[in-house]
Motif scaffolding. Structure first.
Motif, PDB file in Angstrom:
ATOM      1  N   ARG A   1       3.636  17.112   8.899  1.00 13.45           N
ATOM      2  CA  ARG A   1       3.680  16.158  10.504  1.00 13.45           C
ATOM      3  C   ARG A   1       2.593  16.223  10.761  1.00 13.45           C
ATOM      4  NH1 ARG A   1       3.898  17.607  16.123  1.00 13.45           N
ATOM      5  NH2 ARG A   1       3.788  19.776  15.786  1.00 13.45           N
ATOM      6  N   GLY A   2       1.326  16.905  10.184  1.00  8.14           N
ATOM      7  CA  GLY A   2      -0.464  17.380  11.193  1.00  8.14           C
ATOM      8  C   GLY A   2      -0.562  16.847  10.563  1.00  8.14           C
ATOM      9  N   LEU A   3      -0.566  16.431   8.569  1.00 11.06           N
ATOM     10  CA  LEU A   3      -2.217  17.023   7.570  1.00 11.06           C
ATOM     11  C   LEU A   3      -1.290  14.609   6.769  1.00 11.06           C
ATOM     12  CD1 LEU A   3      -3.257  19.732   5.576  1.00 11.06           C
ATOM     13  CD2 LEU A   3      -3.642  18.176   7.173  1.00 11.06           C
ATOM     14  N   ALA A   4       0.115  15.236   6.847  1.00  7.22           N
ATOM     15  CA  ALA A   4      -0.019  14.291   5.455  1.00  7.22           C
ATOM     16  C   ALA A   4      -0.178  12.686   6.352  1.00  7.22           C
ATOM     17  CB  ALA A   4       1.873  13.618   5.433  1.00  7.22           C
ATOM     18  N   PRO A   5       0.039  12.501   7.910  1.00  8.90           N
ATOM     19  CA  PRO A   5       0.320  10.594   8.440  1.00  8.90           C
ATOM     20  C   PRO A   5      -1.379  10.367   8.114  1.00  8.90           C
ATOM     21  CG  PRO A   5       1.558  12.097   9.681  1.00  8.90           C
ATOM     22  CD  PRO A   5       0.736  13.541   8.555  1.00  8.90           C
ATOM     23  N   TYR A   6      -2.246  11.688   8.390  1.00  6.48           N
ATOM     24  CA  TYR A   6      -3.647  10.406   7.983  1.00  6.48           C
ATOM     25  C   TYR A   6      -3.601   9.705   7.004  1.00  6.48           C
ATOM     26  CZ  TYR A   6      -8.998   9.844   8.882  1.00  6.48           C
ATOM     27  OH  TYR A   6      -9.657   9.630   8.878  1.00  6.48           O
ATOM     28  N   TRP A   7      -3.515  10.766   5.270  1.00  5.52           N
ATOM     29  CA  TRP A   7      -3.939  10.492   4.175  1.00  5.52           C
ATOM     30  C   TRP A   7      -2.365   9.482   3.175  1.00  5.52           C
ATOM     31  CZ3 TRP A   7      -8.426  11.194   3.637  1.00  5.52           C
ATOM     32  CH2 TRP A   7      -8.932  12.614   4.385  1.00  5.52           C
ATOM     33  N   LEU A   8      -1.751   9.388   4.543  1.00  7.21           N
ATOM     34  CA  LEU A   8      -0.780   8.523   3.715  1.00  7.21           C
ATOM     35  C   LEU A   8      -0.448   6.824   3.898  1.00  7.21           C
ATOM     36  CD1 LEU A   8       2.799  11.193   3.368  1.00  7.21           C
ATOM     37  CD2 LEU A   8       0.280   9.816   1.639  1.00  7.21           C
ATOM     38  N   MET A   9      -1.385   7.128   5.261  1.00  7.46           N
ATOM     39  CA  MET A   9      -1.588   5.373   5.911  1.00  7.46           C
ATOM     40  C   MET A   9      -2.065   4.783   4.952  1.00  7.46           C
ATOM     41  SD  MET A   9      -3.764   6.428   9.068  1.00  7.46           S
ATOM     42  CE  MET A   9      -3.130   6.904  10.839  1.00  7.46           C
ATOM     43  N   GLU A  10      -2.057   3.322   5.078  1.00  7.71           N
ATOM     44  CA  GLU A  10      -2.371   2.403   4.408  1.00  7.71           C
ATOM     45  C   GLU A  10      -3.795   2.312   3.889  1.00  7.71           C
ATOM     46  OE1 GLU A  10      -1.116   0.338   1.812  1.00  7.71           O
ATOM     47  OE2 GLU A  10       0.867   1.274   2.963  1.00  7.71           O
ATOM     48  N   SER A  11      -4.937   2.425   4.991  1.00 11.95           N
ATOM     49  CA  SER A  11      -6.219   2.752   5.321  1.00 11.95           C
ATOM     50  C   SER A  11      -6.612   3.314   3.965  1.00 11.95           C
ATOM     51  CB  SER A  11      -6.863   2.167   6.317  1.00 11.95           C
ATOM     52  OG  SER A  11      -6.520   3.990   7.107  1.00 11.95           O
ATOM     53  N   ALA A  12      -6.056   4.282   4.204  1.00  9.64           N
ATOM     54  CA  ALA A  12      -6.708   5.675   3.227  1.00  9.64           C
ATOM     55  C   ALA A  12      -6.328   4.833   1.462  1.00  9.64           C
ATOM     56  CB  ALA A  12      -5.953   6.420   3.433  1.00  9.64           C
ATOM     57  N   LYS A  13      -5.813   4.509   1.227  1.00 11.67           N
ATOM     58  CA  LYS A  13      -5.134   4.249  -0.390  1.00 11.67           C
ATOM     59  C   LYS A  13      -6.122   3.778  -1.502  1.00 11.67           C
ATOM     60  CE  LYS A  13      -0.500   3.812   0.859  1.00 11.67           C
ATOM     61  NZ  LYS A  13       0.785   3.975   0.912  1.00 11.67           N
ATOM     62  N   GLY A  14      -7.300   2.335  -0.185  1.00 10.01           N
ATOM     63  CA  GLY A  14      -8.224   2.448  -1.274  1.00 10.01           C
ATOM     64  C   GLY A  14      -8.101   0.719  -2.479  1.00 10.01           C
ATOM     65  N   LYS A  15      -8.639  -0.498  -2.091  1.00  9.22           N
ATOM     66  CA  LYS A  15      -8.462  -1.187  -2.982  1.00  9.22           C
ATOM     67  C   LYS A  15      -9.564  -1.333  -4.168  1.00  9.22           C
ATOM     68  CE  LYS A  15      -7.096  -4.122   1.465  1.00  9.22           C
ATOM     69  NZ  LYS A  15      -7.700  -4.564   2.385  1.00  9.22           N
ATOM     70  N   PRO A  16      -8.929  -2.085  -4.406  1.00 11.32           N
ATOM     71  CA  PRO A  16      -6.765  -1.191  -5.167  1.00 11.32           C
ATOM     72  C   PRO A  16      -7.294  -0.158  -5.127  1.00 11.32           C
ATOM     73  CG  PRO A  16      -8.665  -0.866  -7.209  1.00 11.32           C
ATOM     74  CD  PRO A  16     -10.023  -1.235  -7.035  1.00 11.32           C
ATOM     75  N   VAL A  17      -5.848   0.419  -4.787  1.00  8.68           N
ATOM     76  CA  VAL A  17      -5.097   1.681  -4.980  1.00  8.68           C
ATOM     77  C   VAL A  17      -5.536   2.725  -5.586  1.00  8.68           C
ATOM     78  CG1 VAL A  17      -2.889   2.941  -4.784  1.00  8.68           C
ATOM     79  CG2 VAL A  17      -2.568   1.083  -3.762  1.00  8.68           C
ATOM     80  N   GLY A  18      -6.058   3.985  -5.175  1.00  7.04           N
ATOM     81  CA  GLY A  18      -7.531   4.957  -5.590  1.00  7.04           C
ATOM     82  C   GLY A  18      -9.044   4.175  -6.176  1.00  7.04           C
TER      83      GLY A  18
END
Length: 504
Positions: free
Chosen positions: A49-66
């Motif tokens: 609840r405290g950490l994961a939401p920020y890092w699982l946003m689409e914006s965190a995943k990059g283009k391409p993903v990774g």
């Protein structure tokens, strides 16, 4: 170099309380039963609840993903470099907007690895793998060896000799953790090649240590002799990976780990001052208020010294590390006055402590009471490690610092932890690495304190028979559950392992 940050102005009284009121470092008041450590379940809630939401946003995943971005705003959006969000609109951050740093992609891989390790979330493991694949395909310098430090305008920045040894270490911290989870042979090969490159190219026979840079450039100089050039090789990959490698590589890494730790202690540790110097190339850089002479760097160096000593069966290093951690934690602990804490803490947390005259917390240095989240995390991790030596004993200082961390540092609107409270979460030195290591050590430390089993998740081949361990610690394996094959992982299956009797 790693940067050191202070609390925002909103939290300035954390730093000023000692100076204004003359408050000496204070132990927590009350019986241990009144001040229990957070449970393992509380740590898992913190992660989810405290950490994961920020890092699982689409914006965190990059283009391409990774291809994870170096910079993001506190709400997770990518910054407009012409009109950046307030938290990134600082000169020393803004001037790096054109750079895309390898070390930050690797730290983010580490973060996703810990998220999977603690929760078994397959999405986190897929993101870790995507980051690993990107690092292996796009971030290696195939002409000269090693890893590039950053890309700028699509091109690798700096001559290879101008890349810092610290960047070479953190470029593979994510690969190291992914290997710990999976034993991926391609990652193993990359780690072996990178370690050989660092210890071949950066090892200086004249000074008998690892160089900071091989050639002057980008405001970094060969003459610099930096603690983190040595320490972060141990911290980023050597200590975690060495016990897992096949021979003859394990023996080679053990020898290099022993040499590096021995020289770090011989050259950077002050027995008189009972601390580590952040650098040693000039008298000024050894001063307590000079960069990297804070309690965060010193406690990390003592933590690594203890863990390496235990692994290599060097009892003198073990004892030095334990004693140094205890002394540094005593120096870093102090009390803020109750009336000052009221404006800083949530109403619920303050009400739990309102009968106390002083509330224990951390400070970052002998002459500096401001502190960043990574320093706070390193102090907590060392305290948890020492707490494991007394099963069932609840560390009262940790109760306060951990609950302050949950309350003050974590952004429950968007998720994540910043270098400042709830802010400045992702930039060229700030990422998920420290917050997720803090959560992993916290979970294991609490399960040890409450004599509970810890469950950790790996991704392993069905015929795996190698060494498993709970991060840097020991534990008796009581149960292993093999799950289904993981989609997209070429024969790896989800494996849940329960450990009991977790100890340092």
């Amino acid at each position: 170099m790693a940067m050191i940050f202070s609390f925002s102005k909103r939290l300035l009284v954390f730093g000023l309380s000692l100076w204004i009121g003359g408050v000496a470092p204070a132990a927590a008041q009350g019986e241990p039963e009144r001040y229990p450590l957070p449970t393992g379940e509380r740590w898992l809630e913190h992660v989810n609840r405290g950490l994961a939401p920020y890092w699982l946003m689409e914006s965190a995943k990059g283009k391409p993903v990774g291809n994870f971005p170096t910079f993001r705003c506190d709400d997770g959006t990518l910054p407009d470099v012409k009109q950046p969000c307030r938290e990134l609109d600082q000169g020393w951050i803004r001037s790096n907007f054109g750079r895309d740093y390898t070390r930050m992609k690797s730290r983010q891989v580490y973060s996703y690895g810990v998220l999977y390790h603690l929760t078994g979330n397959p999405e986190a493991l897929k993101l870790a793998k995507a980051g690993v694949d990107y690092l292996l395909s796009e971030s290696r310098d195939r002409e000269h060896g090693g890893m590039i430090s950053f890309r700028q305008d699509g091109k690798a920045g700096l001559k290879w000799q101008q890349r810092t040894s610290q960047d070479q270490a953190y470029a593979i911290v994510g690969l190291a953790f992914y290997y710990y989870l999976t034993r991926d042979p391609d990652v193993e090969k990359a780690l072996i090649e990178q370690q050989a490159f660092v210890f071949d190219k950066y090892r200086d026979r004249a000074s008998n240590q690892l160089l900071w840079v091989i050639e002057d450039g980008d405001e970094q100089y060969r003459a610099q002799q930096e603690l983190v050039a040595q320490l972060d090789q141990i911290n980023a990959y050597l200590l975690l990976v060495t016990p897992l490698l096949p021979e003859p590589y394990q023996e080679k890494w053990r020898d290099d780990l022993a040499w590096l730790t021995g020289e770090m202690l011989a050259q950077y540790h002050s027995g008189t001052d009972q601390r580590f110097y952040g650098a040693i190339h000039h008298t000024v850089v050894k001063m307590p208020d000079a960069p990297h002479n804070d309690y965060g760097h010193t406690i990390k160096a003592y933590w690594m010294t203890y863990l390496v000593g235990r692994y290599l069966n060097q009892p003198e290093w073990e004892e030095l590390g334990k004693e140094g951690m205890n002394i540094t934690l005593e120096r870093a602990a102090y009390g803020i006055q109750n009336d000052q804490a009221k404006s800083l803490l949530s109403e619920g947390l303050y009400n739990q402590w309102k009968d106390l005259q002083e509330i224990p917390t951390w400070r970052s240095g002998k002459y500096n009471w401001y502190i960043s989240s990574w320093q706070w995390a390193e102090l907590d991790q060392a305290a948890y490690t020492l707490n494991m030596f007394k099963p069932g004993t609840k560390n009262k200082q940790l109760y306060y610092t951990l609950n302050q961390y949950f309350d003050v540092w974590v952004d429950y609107q968007y998720g994540g932890v910043g270098m400042n409270p709830k802010s400045t979460k992702q930039f060229h030195w700030g990422n998920g690495y420290h917050q997720f290591e803090h959560a992993l050590v916290g979970y294991l430390g609490s399960q040890a304190a409450y004599n509970q089993q810890a469950r950790l998740y790996y991704a392993l081949p069905s015929d795996f028979s190698g060494k498993l361990q709970p991060y840097y610690f020991h534990g008796e394996r009581t149960k292993t559950e093999e799950g289904k094959l993981l989609e997209g992982f070429a024969g790896l299956q989800k494996v849940a392992v329960d450990y009991r009797d977790i100890r340092p």
